[in-house]
Design an enzyme around this catalytic site. Structure first.
Site: not given
Ligand SMILES: Cc1cc2nc3c(=O)[nH]c(=O)nc-3n(C[C@H](O)[C@H](O)[C@H](O)COP(=O)(O)OP(=O)(O)OC[C@H]3O[C@@H](n4cnc5c(N)ncnc54)[C@H](O)[C@@H]3O)c2cc1C
Length: 485
Positions: A349, A314, A367, A390, A283, A286
């Site tokens: 997420n 759209w 989007w 997105w 993650e 990502w």
């Molecule tokens: C439509 C959409 C918009 C999003 N916008 C953002 C945003 O603006 N900023 C953001 O940081 N994340 C975004 N995310 C990704 C993700 O939802 C969040 O990073 C996550 O929910 C953060 O929670 P956490 O720190 O508890 O994640 P954890 O599950 O603990 O993951 C650890 C770290 O991994 C990174 N990470 C995890 N999932 C993703 C992912 N899919 N993409 C990129 N990095 C990821 C984050 O830095 C996160 O803090 C988005 C996802 C979606 C579907």
């Protein structure tokens, strides 16, 4: 005799940007090692987000984060200078006022940051100022990893493999013990005058129910997550009703903690199954992958990576968009997510994916409108992760979920929030519905709705669209573009 007191040499300006931390801060660490005096500065730039102005939720975060940084620098005998304006003029003024001859910063990889930093480094250099830039915002520099054919990655799994094969990220650097102050401090602006906090109404007052911005809180969060919640992450991370994820994303977005610090905290853990550590690291990667995409495709937040989506028809449905933003769609899991966003400036997420899919596919809304809304309302808004995610949901991005895979908000809710804990937290008007019906109030017998005090269309909205019909409509719209080049 040689004078070892180097603090009398010209000061070094350390320009803090999205790296509001002392720990594992390469620019600060290198400056401290010279023994010269240091002038830490934060510049309020016209485009602080990376692709535009900072969103309102993140402005709230920034205010508190800067206060925390100010305090932490104070603990090292230093200060934080605040200045507003174009970085070129701000730095030129600071250099003139202090006689600084060196500027340090940590590199940034968003389009606006790159557009500012490159020319600025050149101009300062021409004027005899030494500029040193450092890595640390990502696990690996986005320009470094290339596919076998020398092109940037567009698919996640080979990117992950390449990153894994390139070895562990560098060991994080400890924070300096002390910083040397300049003989005289230059003037600083007052943080309160930046008006980053909302006033009337103070819509962010509920943010502090779950968030404490700043480096100290970020490090505490990391420790608590690794100790209590990393074990079991693989299964719990998808359940929005549990505390199954790290909640580190807003700290990462402001650079209050480095990804290398996080990565290394997950090494050599005795009581955590390897599958949980790997899932978590994937993650985290990502985030790197999103920056890799943004770095190589600076138009990612505004243009479809897959250009055939440019022809997508759209819908301009302002009323539906408004109901989505307010959590009034009539689909409980979507509404819970959108209301979590209002209350806490975040969304789980899994629910981000469901809510985004609903906007794009059930409502056929572009989007980019969703991306902009999230940018303004998320405390973790990030120019790379937000745009890449997105586009992933829309199907227009790199390695994206195919458009024809349309999330069913009822089934998703039942699968990932089976007891309705998440929905009942953020949609309290459904709190008394039995779990069996909480994700489908519109299919609930009248007697059960009555007993739970729910009147559809009065206490809770009727569904904005019929999901089955909306899905057919979305697939028909997709079929019109799917064969385009
Ligand atoms: C439509 C959409 C918009 C999003 N916008 C953002 C945003 O603006 N900023 C953001 O940081 N994340 C975004 N995310 C990704 C993700 O939802 C969040 O990073 C996550 O929910 C953060 O929670 P956490 O720190 O508890 O994640 P954890 O599950 O603990 O993951 C650890 C770290 O991994 C990174 N990470 C995890 N999932 C993703 C992912 N899919 N993409 C990129 N990095 C990821 C984050 O830095 C996160 O803090 C988005 C996802 C979606 C579907």
């Amino acid at each position: 005799m040689k004078n070892n007191d180097l603090s009398h040499e010209t000061p070094i300006i350390v320009w803090f940007r999205k790296d509001l931390r002392l720990d594992d801060n390469h620019a600060l660490h290198a400056a401290a090692q010279t023994g010269r005096s240091i002038i830490p500065v934060y510049i309020r730039e016209p485009s602080q987000y990376g692709t535009g102005p900072l969103g309102a939720a993140q402005a709230w975060w920034l205010h508190h984060s800067l206060k925390d940084l100010e305090k932490a620098l104070g603990g090292l005998g230093s200060r934080l200078m605040l200045r507003g304006g174009e970085p070129g003029s701000v730095l030129a003024a600071l250099i003139a006022e202090t006689g600084a001859s060196t500027v340090h910063w940590n590199r940034r990889y968003d389009p606006n940051g790159i557009a500012v930093d490159g020319p600025l480094k050149e101009t300062l250099g021409v004027n005899g100022i030494t500029v040193k830039s450092f890595a640390g915002q990502l696990l690996h520099e986005p320009s470094r990893l290339k596919t076998g054919s020398g092109t940037p990655y567009r698919v996640y799994t080979p990117f992950w493999r390449a990153l894994e094969a390139s070895g562990e990220p560098d060991q994080p650097l400890e924070q300096p013990d002390a910083l040397v102050s300049p003989a005289e401090w230059p003037g600083s602006e007052d943080l309160a005058s930046w008006a980053l906090l909302p006033t009337e109404p103070d819509w962010a007052r509920t943010f502090s129910e779950i968030w404490t911005p700043g480096e100290a809180a970020a490090l505490e969060r990391l420790e608590a997550f690794v100790e209590d919640d990393l074990s079991g992450y693989k299964t719990r991370r998808d359940l929005p009703g549990t505390d199954g994820t790290s909640r580190l994303s807003p700290h990462l977005a402001m650079g209050e903690i480095s990804p290398a610090r996080i990565w290394h905290a997950t090494r050599k853990l005795k009581n955590v199954p390897a599958e949980d550590v790997i899932t978590f690291r994937k993650e985290l990667v990502w985030r790197d992958f999103s920056y890799h995409l943004l770095f190589h495709n600076p138009q990612l937040p505004s243009e479809n990576l897959n250009r055939k989506y440019d022809a997508f028809a759209w819908a301009e449905n302002d009323d539906a968009f408004k109901r989505w933003t307010k959590g009034q769609t009539g689909y409980p899991i979507v509404d819970a997510g959108m209301r979590q966003l209002w209350r806490h400036g975040t969304m789980h997420n899994r629910v981000r994916m469901i809510a985004a899919s609903f906007l794009i596919k059930d409502l056929l809304i572009d989007w980019r409108r969703g991306e902009t809304w999230f940018r303004d309302t998320l405390v973790d808004a990030d120019p790379a992760s937000n745009a890449a995610s997105w586009q992933w949901v829309a199907g227009s991005g790199a390695d994206a979920s195919p458009f024809f895979r349309v999330f069913n908000p009822v089934l998703q809710g039942e699968k990932f929030d089976p007891d309705g804990i998440y929905v009942k937290t953020f949609v309290p008007e459904l709190a008394d519905l039995p779990a069996k019906f909480v994700h489908r109030p519109f299919e609930t017998p009248e007697s059960i709705l009555d007993a739970a005090g729910v009147t559809l269309g009065v206490t809770y909205p009727k569904p904005l669209v019929d999901h089955a019909k909306a899905r057919d409509r979305a697939l028909a719209a997709y079929n019109k573009i799917k064969d385009a080049a």
